[in-house]
Write an enzyme that holds these catalytic residues in place. Sequence first.
Site, mmCIF file in Angstrom:
data_model
loop_
_atom_site.group_PDB
_atom_site.id
_atom_site.type_symbol
_atom_site.label_atom_id
_atom_site.label_comp_id
_atom_site.label_asym_id
_atom_site.label_seq_id
_atom_site.Cartn_x
_atom_site.Cartn_y
_atom_site.Cartn_z
ATOM 1 C CB ILE A 60 64.351 35.283 50.902
ATOM 2 C CG1 ILE A 60 62.883 35.510 50.510
ATOM 3 C CG2 ILE A 60 64.990 34.219 50.023
ATOM 4 C CD1 ILE A 60 62.702 36.013 49.070
ATOM 5 C CB SER A 61 60.871 33.272 55.140
ATOM 6 O OG SER A 61 61.455 33.902 56.243
ATOM 7 C CD GLN A 62 59.884 25.971 53.779
ATOM 8 O OE1 GLN A 62 60.630 26.014 54.767
ATOM 9 N NE2 GLN A 62 59.194 24.914 53.461
#
Length: 213
Positions: A60-62
Site C-alpha cells: 500500500i503506497s505511502q
Amino acid sequence: MSASAEELMQFLFTLRSRGVTDRRTLEAMERIDRSAFVRGLFADRAWEDMPLPIACGQTISQPSVVGLMTQALDVQPRDKVLEVGTGSGYQAAILSLLARRVYTVDRYRRLVAEARATFEAMGLVNIVAATSDGSFGLPEQSPFDRILVTAAAEDPPPPLLAQLRVGGIMVLPVGQSDHVQSLIRVTRHETGYHYEELREVRFVPLVEGLGQD
C-alpha cells in the site's frame, strides 16, 4: 484501527508538509480510513507516512505519494477514472470521493476480492473492481477522463494512452530501474501528448498477465 484526532491532525500536517496542498485531495484523504486497508502486523502503523506490505507481495503506497498522485491527476466531479493496480484499494477509495465513477483493475484476484469487500463495508458504491491485465487497460469502458497507474512501466503503455480522452490526464511512474523512477503526468491534446516530470518515486513494476494468488 481508526485514527485518533491527534493522529489525523499529524497525518494531514505531514501530507501538507510533503506537498499535498489541494483542498479536495486533503478532504478525501481525511475521510478515507487508511487503517481499513492495512491488515495484520502493520495495522497500527496505518497512519504513518510510509508504504506497508499487503498480500500477494504488493504494497500500500505511502500516503504522501498517494496524495501527490491524486493532486496531479486533478480529478473533476464528473470524471470517469481508470486505476491500474488496485492493490489494497486505498487509492481507488480516495478517487471515488472525487470522481463520478472509478474503474480499478489488478492482476491478483485475491486483492480485488478483498478491496471489493472493503469498498462495500465503507459504502463506496461508485467503484467497479475487476481482475485483469492492467497494461491493456479497459478498452470496453474507454475513453477515460483520468488514468492513474500505480506500478512502474518503462514507458507509458500505448493501450492506456489510447484510452485517454482528448483533454484527459494520466499520472504514472516510469523507469527501468527498481531504484529510480519518475512520476510523470501525461496530458492528451488533439495533436498528441504532453509529458511533465513531477518527482522521483519507487513503485513495484507493471507486469503483464494475471498473477498467481
